[in-house]
Design an enzyme around this catalytic site. Structure first.
Site, mmCIF file in Angstrom:
data_model
loop_
_atom_site.group_PDB
_atom_site.id
_atom_site.type_symbol
_atom_site.label_atom_id
_atom_site.label_comp_id
_atom_site.label_asym_id
_atom_site.label_seq_id
_atom_site.Cartn_x
_atom_site.Cartn_y
_atom_site.Cartn_z
ATOM 1 N N SER A 409 0.820 -1.218 0.000
ATOM 2 C CA SER A 409 0.000 0.000 0.000
ATOM 3 C C SER A 409 0.848 1.259 0.000
ATOM 4 C CB SER A 409 -0.893 0.065 1.232
ATOM 5 O OG SER A 409 -1.226 -1.158 1.730
ATOM 6 N N HIS A 430 -2.661 -3.007 -6.151
ATOM 7 C CA HIS A 430 -3.058 -2.642 -4.797
ATOM 8 C C HIS A 430 -4.554 -2.868 -4.611
ATOM 9 C CE1 HIS A 430 -3.636 0.614 -1.516
ATOM 10 N NE2 HIS A 430 -3.439 -0.576 -0.994
ATOM 11 N N GLU A 442 -5.860 -0.385 -7.549
ATOM 12 C CA GLU A 442 -4.862 0.556 -8.057
ATOM 13 C C GLU A 442 -3.784 -0.261 -8.764
ATOM 14 O OE1 GLU A 442 -4.632 4.558 -5.272
ATOM 15 O OE2 GLU A 442 -3.731 2.745 -4.464
#
Ligand code: T1G
Length: 696
Positions: A409, A430, A442
């Site tokens: 992250s 992500h 992501e």
């Protein structure tokens, strides 16, 4: 057989039945040409003595996706959709509609104007207008309750959900399901209707509501669910008008429709509709062909790894789970099995299907088991040294050409990639917890990620049912970087005079599903505590630091898991923690701060502007491709109200000049934090908005 053609509507007469075909690819949206074509077709049917009945059908993948969303912001071109539908319904000769794929919005309203509705087995019918900030505006709220009653109509219209063929047949929305050739079935059905008087829904007497308080109760319940979104509530008002004579009801429906069509919420929801599709269109990636992925490896069977495994299994991939030891491996399997149980207990998966999926799961403590994997996703402990070690081992085990992904992250993926001899095959994927449920992904590219590896990320994301957004490497990528500012603002206001529960209430009123302090209690205060400690060495000395959360955490109040955090959790209820309140007051005092009141509006504004300002920096640095990418991350991953369109769209709606002026006013108290993003300054100077950076 006679045939005439307009660009979008074809008509062919075959043995007394006119077949009217809507052909406006890709989704048969109801453009001006379609409306005009339908009106012309109805005129021809009326005057052509060889025609005794008509079938309306869609060419291509679906019947109709509804009004053309691209025409919304523009002046409407005649004929209107209500006029078109009236012309169909007025036909003296029976009109049968044959639906395959979807009939949505105006497409379903056209179907409701026909005299009979037939559906193919996989058809889906719905009125999604509320999700675009409007209501059905072409008789949908008036004809649907006349056909299926108020309760069922209210459910479909206020949720915007799609009903399948079976449900449509059961509720009376469809007259029959046609197995086999839909067109032939519709022709046969139409032939049997020849000579029968047309069945017009507008001619049916207004239905009775299910109970005397039906609309008042419905309005209250819908408003609670809508969290500030107007359209579902207005849809109930339009439905209520269906107790009036049809002509009066449609007039009321139209008034509400027109009022909403120009609203900020409709603008924001339209933006979200297009942004959701635009995020997958990455400039410069058109020629990159995704690599084939069938076998997925997942390293780490904790919460994230198990969630990712479940998402992959459900999408049809085979999964190999890797853990450090046999015990961890067993726990990982258990986590995956528990996630699947969630679907079973909600009736969304059978025990057999669960067993099938588990049959596609392999597990090993040996990286050698990853030799055939096409994609490996690492989801181990968030620590650079641990990740580097994993990637070095992965580099040795994975086949050439395999895509290697990290679910980090925050960490620098360039550095992780450098632990391999093939950094161009490495990217970030992500996921958001719970990874099998949250729709945001992501896709993080490093300085070296190959274009076809990014394209593979998007292809996998699509197969997993995710909305994928491209991001660049920085601390927190797009979403968590903005979250850090959201939280910072919240902390500043708590130290300056607001209470955590004031912030939560204000942000829930803003439209978030849950305030930030409640979220922290849910995920555990130790998580953000560890993060702050990690960032401490690099935190600029001049930056304001609020230590309240540290002290709450150090007291052992970690949130729900300890029964106490910002709130006290007892008997299933959350009440403000008086001891946390004491810490808040003490900390303000210790810093010599005179506490002051914050209105909900001020709380919302400061947090929103902090997000906008950081979002602008993220766009300017190229971490996000466009403002719309920031908006999608916030909406899909962080509960930002879709009806506000995301922070960047919200900024445009407020007006960038005003946003900048307010930020400058905040800067007069705290120049360090509130330095306006250069992009914001520039856009204001040029008289532009964020949407100007979104591309066509
Ligand atoms: N208008 C214009 N373009 C549309 C469109 C529409 N209604 N629907 C889809 N597209 C474009 C989309 O942008 C994309 O374009 C391409 O078609 C394929 O879509 C009076 C006023 C139909 C289930 O809300 O739910 O009727 O990106 O990638 O996954 O009461 O699109 O390729 O350039 O989504 O197969 C109500 C919205 C209008 C339906 C197909 N209708 N669409 O999904 O493909 S309001 C909707 C969808 C109304 C009346 C009111 C889905 C789909 P591009 P896609 P898909």
């Amino acid at each position: 057989m006679t045939e005439t053609e307009t660009a979008a509507v074809g008509i062919a007469v075959d043995d007394g039945i006119a077949v009217i075909t809507i052909d406006n690819p890709p989704v048969n949206a109801i453009s001006q040409a379609v409306r005009q074509g339908l009106i012309d077709a109805m005129a021809e049917i009326a005057t052509n003595d060889a025609v005794e009945a008509a079938v309306i059908i869609g060419a291509g993948r679906m019947f109709m996706a509804g009004a053309d969303v691209r025409e919304f912001g523009k002046p409407p071109l005649p004929p209107t959709l209500p006029e078109t539908i009236s012309a169909i319904e007025a036909s003296e000769k029976p009109v049968v509609v044959a639906i395959h794929g979807v009939a949505l919005g105006g497409g379903l309203e056209i179907a409701l104007g026909c005299h009979y509705r037939l559906v193919a087995p996989g058809a889906k019918l719905g009125l999604p207008e509320v999700s675009l900030g409007i209501i059905p505006g072409a008789g949908g709220t008036q004809r649907l309750p006349r056909l299926i009653g108020f309760e069922a109509a209210l459910d479909l219209i206020t949720t915007g959900r799609q009903a399948g063929a079976e449900e449509a047949a059961q509720s009376g929305l469809a007259d029959a399901i046609i197995e086999g050739d839909l067109k032939q079935g519709a022709l046969d059905f139409a032939k049997r209707r020849i000579g029968e008087p047309p069945r017009r829904l507008s001619a049916i007497e207004a239905p009775k509501p299910e109970s005397p308080d039906f609309f008042a109760e419905a309005k209250a319940a819908v408003a609670r669910r809508a969290r500030g979104q107007e359209s579902p509530v207005k849809a109930v008002e339009a439905l209520e008008a269906a107790i009036l004579p049809f002509a009066e009801g449609v007039k009321r429906e139209r008034e509400i429709f027109v009022e909403l069509r120009g609203s900020d919420q409709a603008k924001a929801l339209r933006h979200a509709f297009f942004a959701e599709r635009a995020v997958a269109k990455v400039p410069g990636l058109d020629d990159a062909k995704p690599r084939d992925v069938a076998a997925v490896g997942v390293i780490g069977g904790g919460t994230m790894g198990a969630g990712i495994s479940v998402a992959a299994l459900r999408a049809g991939y085979s999964v190999t789970l890797i853990e450090a030891d046999v015990g961890a491996l067993a726990r990982g399997r258990e986590n995956i099995s528990k996630n699947l149980d969630g679907y079973v207990s909600r009736g969304r998966m059978t025990e057999d299907a669960k067993a099938d999926l588990l049959g596609k799961l392999a597990a090993s403590v040996d990286y050698g088991a990853l030799a055939d994997a096409d994609l490996v996703i690492e989801a181990v402990f968030e620590d650079m040294d641990v990740k580097k070690e994993v990637f070095a081992k992965l580099d040795a085990a994975a086949r050439p050409g395999a895509v290697l992904a990290t679910n980090t992250s925050y960490l620098d993926i360039n550095e992780i990639a450098a632990a391999t001899k093939r950094p161009s095959d490495v990217l970030g994927l992500h996921f958001f917890a719970p990874a099998h449920i949250m729709r945001l992904l992501e896709i993080v590219r490093t300085g070296t990620t190959a274009p076809d590896v990014i394209a593979t990320g998007f292809a996998v994301g699509r197969k997993l049912g995710k909305v994928s957004v491209l991001a660049g490497v920085c601390d927190g990528f797009i979403g968590n970087r903005i979250l850090a500012h959201f939280r910072k603002q919240a902390d500043y206001m708590v130290e300056d005079g607001a209470m955590p529960w004031d912030i939560d209430a204000a942000m829930e009123a803003f439209g978030l599903p849950m305030g930030p302090f409640k979220v922290m209690d849910l995920s555990g205060l130790d998580i953000s505590y560890a993060m702050r400690r990690r960032l401490a060495p690099t935190r600029p000395a001049e930056e304001r630091y609020v230590a309240i959360a540290d002290r709450v955490c150090e007291a052992g109040w970690l949130g729900r898991k300890t029964g106490r955090g910002w709130y006290v959790y007892e008997d299933g209820t959350a009440t403000p923690n008086p001891d946390a309140e004491k810490i808040v007051i003490e900390e303000s005092k210790r810093k010599g701060i005179t506490r002051r009141d914050f209105s909900p509006e001020e709380i919302q504004t400061r947090i929103l502007y902090a997000m906008i300002n950081e979002g602008a920096r993220i766009v300017e640095e190229g971490i996000a491709l466009r403002p719309l990418d920031v908006d999608m991350v916030e909406i899909m991953g962080y509960g930002f109200p879709r009806w506000r369109g995301g922070p960047m769209c919200a900024a445009d709606i407020i007006g960038l000049e005003r946003v900048l002026a307010d930020i400058r006013a905040f800067a007069s108290e705290d120049a360090y934090y509130w330095e306006a993003a250069p992009l914001l300054e520039r856009l204001v100077a040029e008289g532009k908005s964020f949407s100007d950076l979104n591309g066509g």
